[in-house]
Design an enzyme around this catalytic site. Structure first.
Site, PDB file in Angstrom:
ATOM      1  N   LYS A 205       0.828  -1.214   0.000  1.00  0.00           N
ATOM      2  CA  LYS A 205       0.000   0.000   0.000  1.00  0.00           C
ATOM      3  C   LYS A 205       0.857   1.257   0.000  1.00  0.00           C
ATOM      4  O   LYS A 205       0.467   2.267  -0.571  1.00  0.00           O
ATOM      5  CB  LYS A 205      -0.987   0.009   1.173  1.00  0.00           C
ATOM      6  CG  LYS A 205      -2.119  -0.984   0.963  1.00  0.00           C
ATOM      7  CD  LYS A 205      -3.387  -0.637   1.703  1.00  0.00           C
ATOM      8  CE  LYS A 205      -4.487  -1.618   1.302  1.00  0.00           C
ATOM      9  NZ  LYS A 205      -5.709  -1.496   2.059  1.00  0.00           N
TER      10      LYS A 205
ATOM     11  N   LYS B 220      -4.159 -10.493  -6.761  1.00  0.00           N
ATOM     12  CA  LYS B 220      -5.445 -10.854  -6.139  1.00  0.00           C
ATOM     13  C   LYS B 220      -6.530  -9.857  -6.547  1.00  0.00           C
ATOM     14  O   LYS B 220      -6.240  -8.680  -6.808  1.00  0.00           O
ATOM     15  CB  LYS B 220      -5.291 -10.953  -4.618  1.00  0.00           C
ATOM     16  CG  LYS B 220      -5.408  -9.641  -3.881  1.00  0.00           C
ATOM     17  CD  LYS B 220      -5.607  -9.834  -2.385  1.00  0.00           C
ATOM     18  CE  LYS B 220      -5.811  -8.466  -1.749  1.00  0.00           C
ATOM     19  NZ  LYS B 220      -6.922  -8.297  -0.898  1.00  0.00           N
TER      20      LYS B 220
ATOM     21  N   LYS C 112     -10.543  -4.556  -4.201  1.00  0.00           N
ATOM     22  CA  LYS C 112     -11.474  -3.468  -4.505  1.00  0.00           C
ATOM     23  C   LYS C 112     -10.750  -2.168  -4.807  1.00  0.00           C
ATOM     24  O   LYS C 112     -11.295  -1.305  -5.479  1.00  0.00           O
ATOM     25  CB  LYS C 112     -12.539  -3.289  -3.417  1.00  0.00           C
ATOM     26  CG  LYS C 112     -12.089  -3.227  -1.994  1.00  0.00           C
ATOM     27  CD  LYS C 112     -13.308  -3.015  -1.115  1.00  0.00           C
ATOM     28  CE  LYS C 112     -13.402  -3.981   0.051  1.00  0.00           C
ATOM     29  NZ  LYS C 112     -12.421  -3.732   1.117  1.00  0.00           N
TER      30      LYS C 112
END
Ligand code: ATP
Ligand code: LTN
Length: 333
Positions: free
Chosen positions: A115, A197, A200
């Site tokens: 992130k 993966k 969202k």
């Protein structure tokens, strides 16, 4: 009287629309657990602000996720459904646990590394200490089990390390929980980049729970199968990750084994397989979509659910917090 059932807890961030990975990984299994366990399921809104959110959108997404939870079968009469920010004890415990967590171990978290690479202009302290808040979310309810997808395994492991460290100093304050990770569906991959993966925060290649049937069909028809010339539905995750991912989705949606799927599509190729996966997903999602739409029209009901949930959750959470404060030497107010 205290319940003698084992305790289970999990949460999802309202950071975007729920997708098929969130559903087939953890969420779908939760309703089957509410009869057997004392379950706490929450919406991890505090976690979402580690990445910038638009406030009005965040509010909408919380309602939508709550409606999704109930529509997926989480009956608020049978489990505790609540919003994380409504139970301040999570943040209060997180501060204490911050002081029992090492900089080095947080630096090793893969999600932090991923992130921060994706949000290079906003590598804030919350993003770094996120696993500590997650440990507080968990430990404050003294659960036995934490059902999550594969990507959260590392966070449950650090939670266990923090609990053991704290217990090592103060005695058995926290129960040390086990992660529960389903075999099939634990890691659904993106339809466009099957080596990543489904996520969202990366809508490309993602099938959302509330997507229209025609969009779902289109996404599956365009799914990347592999560049092999074999055109054969065969489970070989290393060689054919795109096909293996579609097989994983089809297996989870229909309950069929990989062997049964190979037989069903023998000699038929990807042209028949991809729309069949799309149709299975459309059918799986149809009742959830209808129920979510119905619930979203009834805000008063959703509010009554999260209020009652926060009250039940706070009772348990405050009990653990009081114990922790006492152990570390704070004077009771
Ligand atoms: P973000 O992109 O914001 O990190 P996400 O799509 O990865 O979000 P989370 O809110 O982090 O989703 O995850 C909610 C739950 O769904 C977690 O238990 C997580 O392990 C699980 N999960 C997320 N993505 C997948 C996936 N692709 N396959 C299986 N389980 C998943
Ligand atoms: N980190 C999780 C969401 C989450 C969670 C939790 C899951 C926050 N707190 C406690 C299980 C238990 C995520 O991003 N999926």
């Amino acid at each position: 009287m205290e319940s003698t059932k084992k305790v289970m807890l999990s949460g999802i961030q309202p950071s975007g629309e729920l997708h098929v990975g969130n559903y087939l990984g953890p969420l779908r299994h939760w309703p089957t657990m509410i009869e057997e366990y004392d379950c706490y399921f929450f919406l991890a809104d505090l976690h979402t602000i580690t990445v910038r959110q638009e406030p009005a959108e965040l509010r909408q997404r919380v309602y939508k996720l709550l409606a999704n939870y109930i529509a997926c079968g989480l009956d608020p009469e049978k489990c505790t459904l609540f919003i994380q920010s409504h139970v301040p004890a999570h943040s209060q415990l997180a501060w204490v646990l911050d002081c029992y967590t090492m900089f080095g171990e947080l630096s090793r978290m893969t999600q932090f590394k991923d992130k921060s690479a994706r949000n290079a202009d906003n590598i804030n302290a919350g993003l770094f200490t996120y696993p500590v808040l997650m440990a507080a979310d968990i430990l404050i309810y003294q659960p036995d089990f934490v059902p999550v997808g594969e990507d959260q395994r590392q966070h449950v492991e650090i939670c266990r390390d923090i609990a053991n460290r704290f217990n090592g100093v103060y005695g058995e304050v926290f129960k040390v929980p086990e992660p529960v990770i389903q075999k099939v569906g634990a890691r659904i991959m993106s339809l466009s980049t099957p080596d990543k993966k489904m996520s969202k925060s990366q809508p490309e290649g993602c099938v959302f729970l509330m997507d229209k049937p025609e969009d779902i069909m289109r996404k599956f028809k365009r799914a990347i199968t592999d560049s092999d010339t074999e055109n054969c539905v065969r489970y070989a995750p290393e060689e054919k990750p795109g096909v293996a991912n579609l097989m994983q989705i089809y297996a989870s949606a229909t309950g069929k084994s990989y062997g049964e799927i190979e037989k069903e599509f023998a000699g038929k190729g990807y042209g028949a397989f991809k729309p069949a996966v799309g149709e299975a997903v459309v059918e799986m999602l149809r009742p959830i979509q209808a129920e979510t739409e119905r619930l979203l029209k009834d805000k008063a009901y959703l509010e009554s659910v999260y209020r009652a949930g926060a009250e039940k959750a706070s009772y348990v959470a405050n009990k653990t917090l009081r114990k922790v404060y006492k152990k570390v030497g704070f004077i009771q107010p």
